[in-house]
Design an enzyme around this catalytic site. Structure first.
Site, PDB file in Angstrom:
ATOM      1  N   ASP A 130       0.994  -1.278  -0.073  1.00  0.00           N
ATOM      2  CA  ASP A 130       0.026  -0.044  -0.125  1.00  0.00           C
ATOM      3  C   ASP A 130       1.005   1.337   0.069  1.00  0.00           C
ATOM      4  O   ASP A 130       1.947   1.086   0.101  1.00  0.00           O
ATOM      5  CB  ASP A 130      -0.873  -0.066   1.208  1.00  0.00           C
ATOM      6  CG  ASP A 130      -1.997   0.744   1.025  1.00  0.00           C
ATOM      7  OD1 ASP A 130      -2.412   1.673   0.118  1.00  0.00           O
ATOM      8  OD2 ASP A 130      -3.157   0.205   1.818  1.00  0.00           O
ATOM      9  N   ASP A 151     -11.007   2.219  -3.170  1.00  0.00           N
ATOM     10  CA  ASP A 151     -11.259   1.778  -1.890  1.00  0.00           C
ATOM     11  C   ASP A 151     -12.891   1.639  -2.005  1.00  0.00           C
ATOM     12  O   ASP A 151     -13.606   1.288  -0.959  1.00  0.00           O
ATOM     13  CB  ASP A 151     -11.094   2.989  -0.835  1.00  0.00           C
ATOM     14  CG  ASP A 151      -9.701   2.498  -0.496  1.00  0.00           C
ATOM     15  OD1 ASP A 151      -9.087   1.413  -1.039  1.00  0.00           O
ATOM     16  OD2 ASP A 151      -9.222   3.333   0.448  1.00  0.00           O
TER      17      ASP A 151
HETATM   18  C1  GLA Z   1      -5.650   1.833   2.269  1.00  0.00           C
HETATM   19  C2  GLA Z   1      -6.153   0.940   1.472  1.00  0.00           C
HETATM   20  C3  GLA Z   1      -7.082   0.180   2.107  1.00  0.00           C
HETATM   21  C4  GLA Z   1      -6.617  -0.556   3.448  1.00  0.00           C
HETATM   22  C5  GLA Z   1      -6.148   0.651   4.335  1.00  0.00           C
HETATM   23  C6  GLA Z   1      -5.532   0.199   5.546  1.00  0.00           C
HETATM   24  O1  GLA Z   1      -6.950   2.775   2.507  1.00  0.00           O
HETATM   25  O2  GLA Z   1      -6.839   1.291   0.217  1.00  0.00           O
HETATM   26  O3  GLA Z   1      -7.728  -0.942   1.193  1.00  0.00           O
HETATM   27  O4  GLA Z   1      -5.550  -1.437   3.139  1.00  0.00           O
HETATM   28  O5  GLA Z   1      -5.374   1.432   3.678  1.00  0.00           O
HETATM   29  O6  GLA Z   1      -5.034   1.332   6.361  1.00  0.00           O
END
Ligand code: GLA
Length: 712
Positions: free
Chosen positions: A462, A532
């Site tokens: 990420d 997301d």
């Molecule tokens: C980001 C990602 C999510 C999740 C969060 C965790 O927002 O896009 O899918 O993994 O971080 O903190």
């Protein structure tokens, strides 16, 4: 068959080159003034002389000298070409004018691929430029690259190095398509008619995504999804990029793209070379849909990691939407047991497993297991997941640090920063300077250790913050602005090294959803978490945008519970699954709470998905009806071998009496016979494409999946 690359000569003995793909030709050569001039790019023509010759089309205009009127392949800045340059540099004596003259050309054959290298040099200063062209015949694409070389003994400062200028033929109307949007609404299609002037897409915050992706398509004279001439291209670079589409006062159109020159400088020391990222582009006469399919095929066959290129992507469970950072051995095992019943193959624990990570304020950088949540480390959870027949994956965010960590205390100099300026945080985190080799080594070591000491088969990588106050003042002299490129290159090098040592690891990349998606990172990661936002209706629009540029194989989506975050809509489980399965499928819901009937339905849908996964991941995609165009949208997949096809139809909202009755398919063999789900008599491919199949649907947010098998 004609060769993919041929060097020919004009009547006056000047060289020109013809690059051929299955359907296209790309022609350029030396004009009578010594400039490398673009001549033609489009459908293949019968005779070599049909393309024209470099130098034959000179025009006269007051206030312009020939250079400004030449469609140059690689314009350098400093003399009389005032358009968008590819190269701008300052020599050691402060001269800021680059001239380039032709030196030689080389055609090499590597296996079944041919590559042309054109070498240019400055007539006075020790600078050489090597332009490379590699046709990808089966996908009607050309990969272009450039390497610059300092052959002298004094440094040269490079202030701009764009990989390529692409020139287009004259058309009255060009529609430029790009992908725009923002967090949770990525991949929105943006079409604009080109006027005179420039249209710039770029990123200046370290990652390519959200509001602009390094991709473009140009449709001529009303081209649409199924018809018309379309040129398109993508950069293999996920850092700051810039793509400039320029239509000048004479109507000439060019697209110039590469590393963003904003705040960029690269010191090229004596004997050093610098290679810019690949810019791949192509042409089709069959509309935006075919443009997408050519790119998808290319990405599957040439770009995605070779180690797993032919493997089906596993059905994933991801814990984020169910347990957020409140992960524990007990709750993850409880979920894993349910996930295994559904047929999940990869169980991925998201954020929250390390250090003191109960909220976003702490932990990033200290990559040791939180023993309050996992008193015996990760081993018992991983063992249980494996016993259940699944592999195990883990969330990491290696480029970031929370300021209250041991890592930050030990190495405050590892984040980008300027003295006397604030440290601007986002999500309470700062960005580690991956231009530094010690930072790259730290990240490699902890990731390698995680993979070596645990049975981990998958990382979700990420990236949740962007670059600000980008100081790197302890960089080697004159190199601090190289961080824009060195950071991205550092990530690629690290991933390459990690993959070489652990060849079967799968990497999902994510940046708050689609904040970093491009062909650069695609070479090191199997799947992208594209947004997301898991609202499936919103996702139909994102699917349409995403697949303009990227293969469904790389699109990873989770079926989650209805969430209040977005639109407060209700959907059936089936609708959620249908949208999510158009690529690589996962589940992210709080499944211990699911009823028996929800579990049964999900199990059945996942079993069906597995039967058709090869077609959905590796097949050709036809966007039959756009969600932007009406109340029904539809997508069709056709397997590579042509033996099966799957149609998804989504009805957004019924209007009485307005139902579409039949849906015409594409991409089938007109002479073959097919069996369609729900239709008794076999149908010919011709009938499926000309007469179509019935899609009577009624209600709001209703979906249907129709399977079609080839009989003979
Ligand atoms: C980001 C990602 C999510 C999740 C969060 C965790 O927002 O896009 O899918 O993994 O971080 O903190």
């Amino acid at each position: 068959m004609l060769p993919a690359i041929e060097r020919l000569s004009t009547a006056e003995g000047r060289p020109f080159w013809v690059l051929r793909t299955r359907q296209t030709a790309y022609v350029f050569g030396l004009d009578d003034r010594g400039y490398l001039q673009h001549v033609y790019w489009g459908a293949q023509l019968v005779l070599d002389s049909d393309y024209g010759f470099p130098g034959e089309s000179h025009v006269w205009r007051a206030f312009e000298r020939p250079k400004a009127l030449t469609t140059e392949e690689f314009p350098a800045w400093g003399d009389l070409n005032f358009g968008e340059p590819c190269l701008k540099a300052t020599f050691s004596d402060s001269v800021r004018c680059v001239l380039l003259e032709f030196v030689d050309s080389r055609i090499e054959q590597e296996g079944d691929r041919a590559r042309l290298t054109i070498t240019l040099k400055d007539p006075y200063y020790p600078l050489r430029v090597h332009l490379t062209y590699s046709p990808i015949p089966e996908y009607d694409l050309i990969e272009r690259g450039v390497t610059i070389e300092n052959t002298g003994d004094m440094p040269i400062t490079v202030e701009r190095i764009m990989t390529a200028a692409w020139n287009f033929p004259n058309h009255d109307l060009y529609r430029l398509r790009t992908l725009s949007g923002s967090w949770a609404s990525e991949f929105q299609i943006q079409d604009v008619d080109l006027a005179m002037g420039k249209q710039v897409i770029e990123r200046r915050r370290g990652a390519a995504g959200f509001d602009s992706y390094p991709w473009f398509a140009l449709g001529a004279d009303g081209a649409d999804e199924r018809h018309g001439e379309v040129w398109f291209g993508a950069l293999a670079f996920g850092g700051n990029f810039k793509i400039v589409t320029e239509r000048n006062g004479f109507g000439d159109v060019a697209v110039t793209g590469g590393i963003n020159d904003f705040d960029f400088a690269w010191r090229l020391d004596a004997g050093e070379r610098f290679t810019a990222p690949t810019f791949v582009a192509g042409f089709t006469e069959a509309g935006f849909g075919e443009a997408s399919r050519l790119q998808h095929g290319y990405q599957i066959d040439y770009v995605v990691p070779r180690q797993t290129a032919h493997d089906l992507r596993p059905v994933v469970y991801n814990s984020w939407y169910a347990t957020a950072r409140e992960v524990s051995e007990a709750n993850q095992i409880q979920i894993a047991e349910r996930a295994a019943q559904l047929g999940v193959e990869m169980f991925v624990m998201d954020d929250g497993w390390f250090s003191t990570r109960t909220d976003p304020r702490s932990g990033l950088g200290d990559w040791n297991v939180d023993l309050r949540k996992f008193p015996n480390g990760l081993e018992p959870l991983i063992r249980r997941v494996n016993e259940l027949g699944m592999k195990f994956g883990l969330w990491v965010e290696p480029e970031m640090v929370n300021p209250n960590t041991e890592l930050y205390k030990a190495h405050p100099e590892w984040v980008y920063h300027f003295p006397n300026r604030p440290f601007s945080e986002g999500r309470n985190q700062l960005v580690l300077n991956f231009a530094r080799e010690d930072v790259q080594a730290f990240a490699y070591d902890f990731l390698d250790e995680l993979l070596t000491e645990n049975n981990i088969a998958y990382f979700k990588w990420d990236m949740n913050w962007h670059f600000s106050e980008v100081g790197w003042l302890d960089a080697p002299a004159g190199r601090d602005r190289e961080m824009w490129v060195r950071h991205t290159q550092g990530i690629y090098d690290l991933l390459a090294k990690l993959r070489a040592r652990h060849p079967h690891v799968i990497i999902e990349t994510c940046s708050g959803g689609g904040g970093r998606i491009d062909l650069g990172i695609m070479a090191y990661s199997e799947m992208f978490w594209t947004s997301d936002n898991t609202d499936p209706y919103d996702d139909l629009f994102m699917f349409e945008g995403f697949t303009q540029a990227f293969a469904p194989l790389t699109r990873f989506r989770l079926v989650t519970d209805p969430d209040e975050m977005n639109n407060e809509r209700k959907f059936s489980l089936e609708y959620r699954f249908h949208v999510a399965m158009m690529g690589a499928l996962g589940v992210g819901a709080d499944i211990p709470r699911w009823s028996d009937s929800q579990m049964d339905e999900a199990k059945r849908l996942i079993a069906t998905y597995k039967e058709i996964a090869e077609t959905l991941q590796f097949g050709r995609v036809y966007r039959l009806l756009s969600p932007r165009d009406g109340s029904l949208s539809a997508v069709q997949f056709v397997s590579r071998a042509g033996h099966e096809s799957v149609v998804f139809a989504f009805l957004h909202a019924s209007r009485f009496g307005m139902q579409r009755v039949r849906l015409r398919l594409q991409g089938l063999d007109p002479d073959a016979t097919y069996q369609v789900d729900g239709i008794e008599a076999p149908m010919s491919g011709q009938a499926l494409m000309k007469r179509g199949i019935p899609v009577a649907m009624i209600g709001d947010y209703v979906s249907r999946m129709i399977r079609i098998r080839r009989l003979l």
